[in-house]
Design a protein around this motif. Structure first.
Motif, short mmCIF file in Angstrom:
data_model
loop_
_atom_site.label_atom_id
_atom_site.label_comp_id
_atom_site.label_asym_id
_atom_site.label_seq_id
_atom_site.Cartn_x
_atom_site.Cartn_y
_atom_site.Cartn_z
N SER A 25 35.66 39.74 41.21
CA SER A 25 36.57 39.50 40.29
C SER A 25 37.01 38.04 40.31
O SER A 25 36.92 37.31 41.47
CB SER A 25 38.09 40.57 40.60
N SER A 26 37.48 37.34 39.04
CA SER A 26 37.61 36.07 38.98
C SER A 26 38.45 35.84 37.93
O SER A 26 38.37 36.53 36.92
CB SER A 26 36.15 35.23 38.72
N PRO A 29 35.89 33.98 33.55
CA PRO A 29 35.27 34.89 32.81
C PRO A 29 33.78 35.20 32.96
O PRO A 29 33.02 36.38 33.11
CB PRO A 29 35.49 35.12 31.16
N GLN A 30 33.29 33.94 33.29
CA GLN A 30 31.62 33.97 33.38
C GLN A 30 31.25 34.69 34.96
O GLN A 30 30.17 35.04 34.95
CB GLN A 30 31.06 32.53 33.62
N ASP A 32 33.48 37.04 36.30
CA ASP A 32 34.17 38.45 36.48
C ASP A 32 33.27 39.49 36.08
O ASP A 32 32.60 39.44 34.91
CB ASP A 32 35.52 38.31 35.43
N GLN A 33 33.48 40.54 36.96
CA GLN A 33 32.73 41.92 36.77
C GLN A 33 33.33 43.20 36.70
O GLN A 33 34.58 43.01 37.42
CB GLN A 33 31.46 41.91 37.80
N SER A 34 32.92 44.20 36.16
CA SER A 34 33.57 45.42 36.53
C SER A 34 33.50 45.99 37.94
O SER A 34 32.66 45.79 38.44
CB SER A 34 33.16 46.43 35.31
N ASN A 61 43.20 46.06 30.82
CA ASN A 61 41.94 45.34 31.67
C ASN A 61 40.77 46.09 31.60
O ASN A 61 40.45 47.00 32.32
CB ASN A 61 42.22 45.05 33.29
N ASP A 146 40.68 44.26 41.64
CA ASP A 146 40.87 42.69 41.39
C ASP A 146 42.12 42.13 42.09
O ASP A 146 43.00 41.39 41.73
CB ASP A 146 41.48 42.50 39.79
N SER A 149 42.00 38.38 42.30
CA SER A 149 42.18 37.40 41.30
C SER A 149 43.66 37.63 40.81
O SER A 149 44.58 37.02 41.19
CB SER A 149 41.19 37.72 40.18
#
Length: 390
Positions: A25-26, A29-30, A32-34, A61, A146, A149
């Motif tokens: 998680s970040s 956006p580049q 960030d993952q599920s 989300n 998350d 983040s």
């Protein structure tokens, strides 16, 4: 139709699966993952062990969810809570693939091994010692989204208010030592907007760096006043801290600086309020901006985490101290504990692995933490879920 029985994985098998799921998680956006693959794996395993499971999508989300797995009923019981995400990593700097669990030198290497997917594997191993008929109070396994983040998973649960119980353990890496208090954190930006102009004549503009000089001076005064007013000897750094993290302003030496921005964090002690601190900062800085004829904005980067403390007299704190042989401690890093505490849980932070390994290249969980970690969790379940309610 197949008659095969679902198999619960071993500790190493479950941790290998969890590490293999990229759940970074970040705020960027580049990266960030599920986290849904982690959530589904946990749900499948705990269902196999007789838990009732609920996958709870996190509002606003997409691709993020929490998991609540429950065994037993009652108005007390124990929550074992952890987050399913990890921070981003630099695979090119790792000795081995961060998404492949690798054993060497008495350690299990992989992204999230100690922070904190290893905790779920410990719990999965520990609960297999019990039968559903043993439970006199519920055991709840909570897996959130998350934490690294936005903490949107814990915030969503806190808003819903549906989680009920008496005691909670957040399994962050503490080397299996009980933590009963930690500092809070807010991260803010001060943005000052003046007017650019030719540097040969200061009257042609309004220099925002000049104004920021006064702002920094006032924030330093606030830092000194907070340190004088608040102190807690349980913490290694016993006073609140205010750190100037980054500053940006202007574009050329021969141009009056039209805008300047300062980002900082403030870590408050238990007993202090983040909202009160934000109000104090705004009250102090607004007059400075007015005197300098600049536009003043205070931006909050995320809602923040409140300071956390559970009393030393809590039965959970006393049980953890007795079982580990360690007095409860305080840490400077923040966790999801305040959100569980806000729901009415007496809460501690305690889990396998060292915080020194968290967020690091070649993150690992020492094999020596596994057996005592499983035994510790089993003992807590025995006391707070299986013994007669006092």
């Amino acid at each position: 139709m197949s008659n095969s029985v679902k198999k619960v994985p071993t500790f190493v098998e479950s941790l290998a699966t969890l590490v293999g799921h990229n759940s970074i998680s970040s705020v960027l956006p580049q990266y960030d993952q599920s986290n849904l693959a982690v959530i589904q794996s946990l749900a499948d395993w705990f269902e196999t062990l007789g838990f009732a499971t609920e996958i709870l999508p996190v509002a606003d989300n997409p691709g993020k969810a929490n998991l609540l797995a429950t065994r037993g009923t009652g108005d007390g019981g124990l929550v074992l809570s952890g987050h399913t995400d990890t921070v981003p990593c630099n695979p090119e700097r790792w000795i081995s693939d961060p998404f492949t669990l690798t054993e060497r030198d008495g350690r299990l290497y992989g992204l999230g091994t100690c922070d904190m997917k290893g905790f779920f594997s410990l719990v999965l191993e520990a609960v297999q010692a019990f039968h559903s008929s043993d439970f006199k109070q519920p055991l709840m396994i909570l897996a959130t989204a998350d934490e690294e983040s936005s903490m949107c998973g814990a915030r969503d649960l806190s808003r819903q208010g549906r989680l009920k119980g008496r005691y909670a353990v957040v399994g962050e890496p503490t080397s299996l030592r009980p933590i009963r208090m930690h500092k809070g954190i807010i991260m803010e930006s001060v943005r000052l907007t003046g007017r650019a102009g030719h540097s040969s004549n200061p009257a042609l503009g309004i220099n925002s760096i000049d104004a920021m000089h006064d702002v920094i001076g006032e924030l330093k005064n606030l830092r000194q006043e907070l340190a004088a007013q608040y102190s807690n000897a349980h913490f290694t750094v016993s006073v609140p801290t205010l750190n100037f993290g980054c500053i940006h302003g202007g574009d050329n030496p021969n141009r009056i600086c039209g805008s300047c921005e300062l980002a900082f964090d403030l870590r408050a002690l238990p007993g202090m309020s983040n909202d009160d601190l934000r109000h104090e900062i705004r009250q102090r800085l607004s007059p400075i901006a007015a005197r300098n004829n600049v536009i003043f904005e205070l931006e909050t980067h995320f809602p923040g985490i409140e300071p956390f403390e559970t009393l030393a007299s809590s039965p959970l704190v006393q049980a953890a101290e007795r079982l580990t042989g360690h007095r409860s401690e305080a840490v400077a890093f923040a966790t999801e504990a305040p959100f569980l505490q806000a729901l009415g849980f007496e809460t501690i932070v305690m889990g396998p692995g060292s915080i020194d390994q968290a967020h690091q290249v070649d993150e690992f969980l020492a094999l020596s933490q596994i057996a005592p970690g499983v035994e510790l969790i089993r003992s807590l379940i025995q006391q707070f879920c299986l013994e007669e309610k006092r």
